[in-house]
Design a protein around this motif. Structure first.
Motif, PDB file in Angstrom:
ATOM      1  N   GLU A 238       0.824  -1.207   0.000  1.00  0.00           N
ATOM      2  CA  GLU A 238       0.000   0.000   0.000  1.00  0.00           C
ATOM      3  C   GLU A 238       0.860   1.261   0.000  1.00  0.00           C
ATOM      4  O   GLU A 238       0.490   2.269  -0.618  1.00  0.00           O
ATOM      5  CB  GLU A 238      -0.943  -0.028   1.198  1.00  0.00           C
ATOM      6  N   GLN A 241       2.010   1.665  -3.488  1.00  0.00           N
ATOM      7  CA  GLN A 241       0.914   2.190  -4.298  1.00  0.00           C
ATOM      8  C   GLN A 241       0.752   3.693  -4.091  1.00  0.00           C
ATOM      9  O   GLN A 241       0.461   4.432  -5.035  1.00  0.00           O
ATOM     10  CB  GLN A 241      -0.391   1.478  -3.961  1.00  0.00           C
ATOM     11  N   LYS A 246      -1.749   2.497  -8.471  1.00  0.00           N
ATOM     12  CA  LYS A 246      -2.281   1.143  -8.501  1.00  0.00           C
ATOM     13  C   LYS A 246      -1.792   0.346  -9.705  1.00  0.00           C
ATOM     14  O   LYS A 246      -1.384  -0.811  -9.591  1.00  0.00           O
ATOM     15  CB  LYS A 246      -3.804   1.217  -8.506  1.00  0.00           C
ATOM     16  N   LEU A 283      -4.889  -4.197  -3.637  1.00  0.00           N
ATOM     17  CA  LEU A 283      -4.593  -2.913  -4.263  1.00  0.00           C
ATOM     18  C   LEU A 283      -5.729  -2.459  -5.181  1.00  0.00           C
ATOM     19  O   LEU A 283      -6.016  -1.263  -5.280  1.00  0.00           O
ATOM     20  CB  LEU A 283      -3.287  -3.005  -5.058  1.00  0.00           C
ATOM     21  N   ARG A 286      -8.332  -0.440  -3.445  1.00  0.00           N
ATOM     22  CA  ARG A 286      -7.926   0.838  -2.869  1.00  0.00           C
ATOM     23  C   ARG A 286      -7.909   1.932  -3.935  1.00  0.00           C
ATOM     24  O   ARG A 286      -7.665   1.659  -5.117  1.00  0.00           O
ATOM     25  CB  ARG A 286      -6.528   0.719  -2.249  1.00  0.00           C
TER      26      ARG A 286
END
Length: 308
Positions: A238, A241, A246, A283, A286
């Motif tokens: 994360e 990312q 992403k 991912l 998100r």
């Protein structure tokens, strides 16, 4: 709230691990110091009198040893280099890595994210992988350097791979491991000398009934952080990312693949990393952080990346 719980769970697992490791290491050190201090005082080997062994004295010695081993730069990294087979980068490798890091740094500056200072290493392995260790080191496998150089989005992929490992440094995952190693290193040294004399009839009983149970407890303590290692991997994904977006990180995960030692339930849950497909899915669910700054690398960086 889930992120806060994850941070607490990961750090708590390390604190519990240190407590479990420290107990047998303390016991062994306590009894090892008794003959040492007796010899020093009886033969006046030091210009001052060493205090008699007690719990506070041993605790101070243990804390001093841990502080010494954990605070001196380069000691743990030196042995980790040997364990991993990591070496210094050639100039060509360094140019490729630094170009990917320059792209990473540009994105971090645009999003106001501070990156730590990194010492780069290379592992001569054909796999597509990298690892972080020590206080500031990231080792990239030769396979990752070779594969990304000839891919269309290789620069972004290598930057994503580096971003994931930098996250482990940023969140102290590797420094926690350094502290653990510093706690049980004195025990390992004493165990090494005990094994040299285990053929002696009396000492082999000491090793069997004293050192082996302590080794078992330390082994259990070292496994406690594995209970939250998957959380640490999701957290590192994360963070990467946040830096690169992403699409870039999903491409990295697609390149890594999944190697597991079996298909049973134990093989699934005992591995330190979550399945790559679940990381990819995490991912996808998100939203990107400051997506307007997720720009592709410049032509200048691409030319530098593929120069050699």
């Amino acid at each position: 709230m889930r992120r806060v719980f994850r941070h607490i769970a990961i750090d708590l697992s390390w604190f519990i691990s240190w407590a479990v490791i420290s107990a047998p290491a303390f016991v062994i050190l306590f009894y090892a110091l008794i003959p040492v201090t007796s010899v020093i005082n009886n033969y006046d080997l030091l210009p001052f009198h060493v205090p008699h062994v007690n719990e506070l004295f041993v605790l101070c010695v243990q804390f001093t040893l841990v502080l010494f081993l954990a605070s001196i730069p380069g000691i743990s990294e030196f042995f980790d280099d040997i364990r991993l087979g990591a070496r210094r980068c050639s100039q060509r490798e360094l140019d490729q890595i630094e170009t990917a890091f320059a792209y990473l740094q540009h994105s971090a500056d645009a999003k106001s994210i501070k990156l730590p200072h990194i010492v780069w290493r290379v592992v001569d392995d054909k796999s597509y992988n990298a690892c972080a260790y020590g206080r500031n080191r990231v080792a990239i496998h030769r396979g990752a350097l070779f594969d990304t150089k000839f891919r269309e989005h290789g620069l972004e992929e290598l930057a994503g791979l580096l971003a994931h490992e930098i996250a482990h440094l940023r969140y102290w995952d590797t420094k926690h491991a350094v502290i653990s190693a510093a706690i049980f290193t004195p025990f390992n040294v004493l165990l090494f000398f005990a094994n040299l004399f285990k053929s002696v009839p009396i000492l082999n009983l000491v090793v069997m009934f004293f050192f082996l149970p302590c080794s078992l407890v330390i082994g259990i303590g070292n496994r406690i952080p594995a209970l939250t290692s998957r959380m640490a991997e999701y957290r590192a994904d994360e963070f990467a990312q946040m830096l690169l977006g992403k699409d870039c990180m999903c491409q990295v995960l697609s390149s890594i693949g999944d190697e597991r030692g079996g298909t049973n339930i134990m093989a699934h849950y005992l591995t330190s990393h979550p399945p790559t497909e679940l990381r990819h899915n995490n991912l996808q669910l998100r939203s990107d952080y400051r997506a307007q700054f997720n720009a592709p690398p410049s032509e200048d960086l691409l030319a530098r990346f593929r120069k050699h």
